[in-house]
Design a protein around this motif. Sequence first.
Motif, short mmCIF file in Angstrom:
data_model
loop_
_atom_site.label_atom_id
_atom_site.label_comp_id
_atom_site.label_asym_id
_atom_site.label_seq_id
_atom_site.Cartn_x
_atom_site.Cartn_y
_atom_site.Cartn_z
N LEU A 1 0.83 -1.21 0.00
CA LEU A 1 0.00 0.00 0.00
C LEU A 1 0.86 1.25 0.00
CD1 LEU A 1 -2.60 1.62 0.31
CD2 LEU A 1 -2.60 1.04 2.75
N ASP A 2 1.90 1.28 0.82
CA ASP A 2 2.78 2.45 0.86
C ASP A 2 3.49 2.63 -0.48
OD1 ASP A 2 3.83 4.58 2.71
OD2 ASP A 2 5.73 3.69 2.08
N HIS A 3 3.92 1.53 -1.08
CA HIS A 3 4.59 1.57 -2.38
C HIS A 3 3.65 2.12 -3.45
CE1 HIS A 3 7.17 0.17 -5.68
NE2 HIS A 3 6.09 -0.37 -6.22
N LEU A 4 2.43 1.60 -3.50
CA LEU A 4 1.48 2.02 -4.53
C LEU A 4 1.04 3.47 -4.36
CD1 LEU A 4 -0.79 -1.17 -4.71
CD2 LEU A 4 0.84 -0.38 -6.46
N SER A 5 0.99 3.94 -3.12
CA SER A 5 0.50 5.30 -2.85
C SER A 5 1.60 6.34 -2.88
CB SER A 5 -0.22 5.34 -1.49
OG SER A 5 0.69 5.14 -0.42
N GLY A 6 2.83 5.92 -3.12
CA GLY A 6 3.93 6.87 -3.14
C GLY A 6 4.35 7.35 -1.77
N GLY A 7 4.17 6.49 -0.75
CA GLY A 7 4.63 6.83 0.61
C GLY A 7 3.64 7.62 1.43
N ARG A 8 2.35 7.31 1.30
CA ARG A 8 1.33 8.07 2.02
C ARG A 8 0.71 7.30 3.18
NH1 ARG A 8 -3.15 9.89 -1.50
NH2 ARG A 8 -2.49 8.55 -3.20
N LEU A 9 1.26 6.17 3.54
CA LEU A 9 0.70 5.35 4.61
C LEU A 9 1.08 5.87 5.99
CD1 LEU A 9 -0.61 2.71 5.77
CD2 LEU A 9 1.64 1.64 5.48
N VAL A 10 0.10 5.88 6.90
CA VAL A 10 0.34 5.95 8.34
C VAL A 10 -0.33 4.71 8.93
CG1 VAL A 10 0.03 7.21 10.49
CG2 VAL A 10 0.36 8.47 8.35
N LEU A 11 0.45 3.86 9.57
CA LEU A 11 -0.08 2.61 10.12
C LEU A 11 -0.53 2.85 11.55
CD1 LEU A 11 -0.69 -0.38 9.88
CD2 LEU A 11 1.71 -0.86 10.45
N GLY A 12 -1.84 2.96 11.74
CA GLY A 12 -2.39 3.04 13.08
C GLY A 12 -2.72 1.65 13.58
N VAL A 13 -2.30 1.33 14.81
CA VAL A 13 -2.48 -0.01 15.34
C VAL A 13 -3.18 0.05 16.70
CG1 VAL A 13 -0.41 -0.83 14.14
CG2 VAL A 13 -0.23 -0.06 16.51
N GLY A 14 -3.89 -1.03 17.02
CA GLY A 14 -4.56 -1.12 18.31
C GLY A 14 -4.72 -2.55 18.73
N ALA A 15 -5.07 -2.76 19.98
CA ALA A 15 -5.12 -4.11 20.55
C ALA A 15 -6.36 -4.88 20.16
CB ALA A 15 -5.01 -4.03 22.08
N GLY A 16 -7.47 -4.19 19.87
CA GLY A 16 -8.72 -4.88 19.59
C GLY A 16 -9.50 -5.18 20.86
N HIS A 17 -10.78 -5.49 20.69
CA HIS A 17 -11.63 -5.71 21.88
C HIS A 17 -12.69 -6.78 21.69
CE1 HIS A 17 -15.26 -3.60 20.32
NE2 HIS A 17 -14.37 -2.99 19.57
N VAL A 18 -12.81 -7.39 20.51
CA VAL A 18 -13.87 -8.36 20.26
C VAL A 18 -13.30 -9.77 20.41
CG1 VAL A 18 -15.59 -9.19 18.62
CG2 VAL A 18 -15.03 -6.75 18.72
N GLN A 19 -13.65 -10.42 21.51
CA GLN A 19 -13.06 -11.72 21.83
C GLN A 19 -13.36 -12.77 20.76
OE1 GLN A 19 -13.79 -13.02 25.83
NE2 GLN A 19 -12.96 -15.07 25.50
N GLU A 20 -14.61 -12.84 20.32
CA GLU A 20 -14.99 -13.86 19.34
C GLU A 20 -14.20 -13.73 18.04
OE1 GLU A 20 -18.88 -12.98 21.64
OE2 GLU A 20 -17.01 -11.96 21.09
N GLU A 21 -13.86 -12.52 17.69
CA GLU A 21 -13.09 -12.26 16.48
C GLU A 21 -11.71 -12.90 16.59
OE1 GLU A 21 -12.87 -8.29 13.73
OE2 GLU A 21 -12.42 -8.05 15.87
N PHE A 22 -11.07 -12.71 17.73
CA PHE A 22 -9.76 -13.32 17.98
C PHE A 22 -9.86 -14.84 17.95
CE2 PHE A 22 -8.67 -9.11 19.14
CZ PHE A 22 -7.29 -9.01 19.22
N GLU A 23 -10.85 -15.36 18.64
CA GLU A 23 -10.98 -16.81 18.74
C GLU A 23 -11.21 -17.46 17.38
OE1 GLU A 23 -14.14 -17.11 21.55
OE2 GLU A 23 -12.83 -16.89 23.30
N ALA A 24 -12.04 -16.84 16.55
CA ALA A 24 -12.32 -17.40 15.23
C ALA A 24 -11.08 -17.45 14.35
CB ALA A 24 -13.41 -16.58 14.54
#
Length: 301
Positions: A101-124
């Motif tokens: 994505l950063d390559h295709l956009s010419g260096g416009r990525l900002v990667l925002g990250v977080g821990a998540g909160h939906v247990q079933e999503e992790f388990e699946a």
Amino acid sequence: MQLPIQSQSTLYAEPWEAGATPDDLAEIARVADRAGFHYLATCDHVAIPRRLAGAMGTTWYDPVATLAYLAALTTRTLLLSHVAVVGLRHPLLTAKQYATLDHLSGGRLVLGVGAGHVQEEFEALGADFARRGAVLDETVDALRVALGPEEFPEFHGERFSFSGLGQRPRPAQERVPIWVGGSSPAAVRRAALRGDGWLPQGDPRDKLPHQIARIRELRERAGIEGPFCVGAIAEPLYVGEARWDLGRRTLSGKPDALADSLREYAALGVHQVQLRFRSRGRAELIDQIAAFAADVAPHLT
């Protein structure tokens, strides 16, 4: 600006978004890009369990696919994942997606990250929900390496280990910014010690000074130098006087009054403010973006 349509939680989505189309999303992104918005942001959820579907909805566009689509439609605005739940995926997979994505956009990525909160999503997905904070810490460390300049990145951690595996294309940026989302003590600490920026989770203004001071303290104690971007999510906005009920907490009125209110964030130590405009449809939202760019933004620094 967090884009509408791509995530439709009842906490913030407008009623018209449920029937919106990809063309609506594309045009709003183009307008925001031309208006000079610093970034456009998208959320991340893979699947929502029935117990949460009433409040969260099940419409959550994939952030990589969405940001790549918008990269081709825009020219200036940065592309932010707010936030990617990177603990759901192996860091090499995440690095492959976002480096491309950063390559295709010419260096416009900002990667925002977080821990998540939906247990079933992790388990699946076979991810560790109970230790998601520790997993995120190591994932961020691994991504620093995997999104760096080396074609064959090498990392050895408790959960992830890789070497001798080449990945191209490399990101266009020498260092992809990683902004950490969340307002818990662990998230604030993670942002201070591992991130290039902090994305609070809707903290009210009176809580920001303490959080920002804590980040500065942690970085100084650890001897970490370099730029660090502090963000905030502003109250919902409406430029002008609406003839319909805007709901509670919405900031509305004349442009200079809105600018005065937003400038208060800078006094608190905030560098960028994420906006969400109240609207009853695509046309009104586009009008709001244009009005903000023309009449409010010039009063901000």
